[in-house]
Enzyme design. Structure first.
Site, mmCIF file in Angstrom:
data_model
loop_
_atom_site.group_PDB
_atom_site.id
_atom_site.type_symbol
_atom_site.label_atom_id
_atom_site.label_comp_id
_atom_site.label_asym_id
_atom_site.label_seq_id
_atom_site.Cartn_x
_atom_site.Cartn_y
_atom_site.Cartn_z
ATOM 1 N N HIS A 131 0.833 -1.208 0.000
ATOM 2 C CA HIS A 131 0.000 0.000 0.000
ATOM 3 C C HIS A 131 0.864 1.254 0.000
ATOM 4 O O HIS A 131 1.966 1.276 0.559
ATOM 5 C CB HIS A 131 -0.986 0.005 1.170
ATOM 6 C CG HIS A 131 -0.372 -0.046 2.539
ATOM 7 N ND1 HIS A 131 0.081 1.080 3.197
ATOM 8 C CD2 HIS A 131 -0.179 -1.075 3.397
ATOM 9 C CE1 HIS A 131 0.537 0.741 4.387
ATOM 10 N NE2 HIS A 131 0.400 -0.562 4.542
ATOM 11 N N ASP A 133 -0.174 4.394 1.117
ATOM 12 C CA ASP A 133 -0.460 5.373 2.172
ATOM 13 C C ASP A 133 0.260 5.023 3.471
ATOM 14 O O ASP A 133 0.634 3.866 3.713
ATOM 15 C CB ASP A 133 -1.967 5.482 2.423
ATOM 16 C CG ASP A 133 -2.603 4.163 2.837
ATOM 17 O OD1 ASP A 133 -2.203 3.104 2.297
ATOM 18 O OD2 ASP A 133 -3.497 4.170 3.712
ATOM 19 N N ASP A 164 6.392 0.285 7.335
ATOM 20 C CA ASP A 164 4.970 0.042 7.031
ATOM 21 C C ASP A 164 4.487 0.988 5.942
ATOM 22 O O ASP A 164 4.016 2.078 6.253
ATOM 23 C CB ASP A 164 4.155 0.214 8.310
ATOM 24 C CG ASP A 164 2.682 -0.072 8.134
ATOM 25 O OD1 ASP A 164 2.312 -0.699 7.123
ATOM 26 O OD2 ASP A 164 1.887 0.330 9.005
ATOM 27 N N GLU A 198 -5.019 1.564 2.633
ATOM 28 C CA GLU A 198 -4.976 0.395 3.517
ATOM 29 C C GLU A 198 -5.012 0.810 4.974
ATOM 30 O O GLU A 198 -5.624 0.123 5.811
ATOM 31 C CB GLU A 198 -3.708 -0.431 3.232
ATOM 32 C CG GLU A 198 -3.661 -1.790 3.924
ATOM 33 C CD GLU A 198 -3.148 -1.746 5.352
ATOM 34 O OE1 GLU A 198 -3.328 -2.742 6.081
ATOM 35 O OE2 GLU A 198 -2.556 -0.715 5.751
ATOM 36 N N GLU A 199 -4.381 1.949 5.277
ATOM 37 C CA GLU A 199 -4.278 2.387 6.676
ATOM 38 C C GLU A 199 -5.618 2.848 7.253
ATOM 39 O O GLU A 199 -5.720 3.062 8.459
ATOM 40 C CB GLU A 199 -3.234 3.500 6.810
ATOM 41 C CG GLU A 199 -1.797 3.061 6.534
ATOM 42 C CD GLU A 199 -1.244 2.100 7.565
ATOM 43 O OE1 GLU A 199 -2.000 1.697 8.473
ATOM 44 O OE2 GLU A 199 -0.059 1.747 7.472
ATOM 45 N N GLU A 226 2.091 -7.506 3.196
ATOM 46 C CA GLU A 226 2.959 -7.087 4.292
ATOM 47 C C GLU A 226 2.881 -8.004 5.507
ATOM 48 O O GLU A 226 1.865 -8.618 5.802
ATOM 49 C CB GLU A 226 2.596 -5.666 4.730
ATOM 50 C CG GLU A 226 1.221 -5.530 5.366
ATOM 51 C CD GLU A 226 0.912 -4.107 5.758
ATOM 52 O OE1 GLU A 226 1.783 -3.438 6.333
ATOM 53 O OE2 GLU A 226 -0.211 -3.653 5.479
ATOM 54 N N HIS A 424 3.814 2.625 12.829
ATOM 55 C CA HIS A 424 2.941 3.637 13.429
ATOM 56 C C HIS A 424 3.596 4.357 14.614
ATOM 57 O O HIS A 424 2.944 5.155 15.289
ATOM 58 C CB HIS A 424 1.601 3.037 13.893
ATOM 59 C CG HIS A 424 0.796 2.430 12.803
ATOM 60 N ND1 HIS A 424 -0.547 2.096 12.941
ATOM 61 C CD2 HIS A 424 1.108 2.093 11.527
ATOM 62 C CE1 HIS A 424 -1.004 1.568 11.811
ATOM 63 N NE2 HIS A 424 -0.009 1.560 10.951
#
Length: 452
Positions: A131, A133, A164, A198-199, A226, A424
């Site tokens: 992804h 984003d 990520d 995705e996030e 992932e 994150h």
């Protein structure tokens, strides 16, 4: 210990040494300070050289430079503008001589797909998904700007998305670059897919894309997506995910003045519901603590995330609502679990209801045995590399759940071991050498599964 750390220790020694000399009058403080200052100057020069050397080490490494260029694109939620990502990927596709298509199932939510056609294009293909984003940042809490791609003296690349998961997307491309440079041709077609959002659940990305005729035309037989970093020697792979249920429980009741003791209030019903869910939390904690082999992905987690309702502090509200984020273990019977929630609402009192903010259906895990030829090929490749694997259920949610939902086996894997888990988090980083080794790992895995 780096030179900068040693400098800090020496500066502390100046203060301590100076005080000791003054008390004992055994040394000439001025001379001691001058000597230490001279040492600090030398070490500052050395530290500067270390930083220069590390930056210079990767200055001509095209894979690292491509990775940093991608990291510098601030594709941060919410309301991402994906134009820079799309343009960057178009440039990468051109450099690899690969055709590229951009799909928009939802306007302004591009799905970018590069194609490396195989010798037998009618065979089911391989999907390499990532992804574009990334999650928001608290910039003041970062040592270096979060979209700088700064490389420190230890070779750590700092940026949001370094773990990520912009790393994996670039590792796919760089592994394919190396395979093509060696003249390798694969049996199956390989699609490299970059998806949006995705996030925030992937609702306008992979979730919708898998149901389109465009996706079905890809004829995907197996997918990689992932995973996450591993702080030890093992590499973690994920063959399944828990189901996400986000539930709002509405508790209506008799309103009135805050000075009264009324029956059948919203607060009483709310307390009953909360207690039931809290008891479930304690039960799952005991299960997790009872077996050291279990991980968080093996149990059901429940968290109270919101309570809302009421108008002011001296008015008993006519309704209160509590919100729970639930992640159902893959072993849970969904029908029985929902029946349990219905029973709790009934027991709480008249009119208590619930609704789903998010509801994931049960999705079967990808088989990791000899019945899955893609897994056999994957495992063979990592065994040949002498990699130690730790198979788990993913604790959160990724786009793999949508791929598995349409019957396609998928494995979550990010080749990052001996790396702290920082997705994150502040100061997210990935060591440059870990990133580069991941390219070599993917080179073997992609070739293996595409020739399965």
């Amino acid at each position: 210990m780096s030179s900068e750390t040693k400098i800090k220790s020496l500066r502390a020694a100046v203060v301590y040494g100076g005080a000791t000399c003054q008390m004992d009058q055994l040394f000439n403080v001025t001379i001691v300070k001058s000597m230490i200052s001279a040492v600090i100057k030398v070490m500052l020069i050395r530290a500067s050289r270390e930083r220069y050397t590390m930056a210079a080490k990767y200055a001509n490494n095209s894979a690292i430079q491509n990775f940093i260029e991608y990291l510098k694109i601030p594709s941060v939620q919410p309301d991402v503008n994906y134009d820079e990502c799309v343009n960057f990927l178009k440039k990468q596709a051109a450099s690899l001589a690969l055709p590229i298509k951009v799909y928009e199932v939802v306007p302004h939510k591009p799905i970018v797909v590069l194609k490396w056609e195989g010798i037998e294009p009618k065979l089911p293909s391989i999907l390499l998904n990532s992804h574009m984003d990334v999650v928001p940042v608290f910039e003041k809490s970062w040592t270096y700007p979060p979209f700088s791609g700064h490389i420190d003296e230890d070779g750590k690349i700092f940026a949001r998305g370094s773990q990520d998961m912009k790393c994996v997307g670039m590792q796919y491309l760089e592994a394919i670059r190396k395979l093509k440079q060696r003249g390798v041709q694969l049996q199956r077609t390989v699609y490299i897919c970059f998806v949006p959002d995705e996030e925030i659940g992937g609702h306008d990305g992979m979730k919708k894309f898998v149901h389109t005729s465009d996706f079905k035309a890809l004829n995907v037989g197996f997918a990689l997506d992932e995973g996450m970093a591993s702080p030890n020697e093992e590499f973690i792979i994920f063959n399944g995910e828990r189901s996400i249920w986000q539930i709002h429980v509405h508790c209506p009741g008799r309103p009135g003045h805050g000075s009264l003791l009324l029956p059948d209030t919203a607060g009483e019903k709310l307390r009953y519901v909360i207690n039931k869910f809290m008891d479930l939390i304690e039960q799952q904690k005991k299960i997790l603590d009872s077996d050291s082999k279990l991980t968080i992905g093996d149990v059901t987690t429940v968290n109270l995330t919101q309570i809302y309702g009421g108008v002011q502090s001296n008015v008993i509200p006519e309704k209160l609502t509590v919100v729970f984020d639930i992640r159902l273990a893959v072993t849970v019977d969904h029908n029985k679990f929902e029946s349990m929630i219905k029973q709790w609402c009934k027991e709480a009192g008249d009119g208590v209801t619930y609704e789903f903010e998010q509801f994931n259906e049960k999705v079967e895990c990808t088989k990791t045995d000899n019945t899955n030829p893609y897994w056999v090929a994957f495992k063979s490749a990592v065994d040949n590399l002498n990699l130690k694997l730790d198979r788990r259920i993913f604790p959160g949610g990724t786009d793999s759940r949508y791929v598995r939902q349409v019957g396609i086996p998928a494995i979550g894997f990010s080749p990052m071991n001996n790396t702290p888990v920082l997705l994150h988090d502040h100061d997210e980083f990935l060591e440059a050498d870990v990133f580069l080794r991941g390219i070599d790992i993917y080179e073997k895995i992609i070739a293996a599964v595409a020739n399965a």
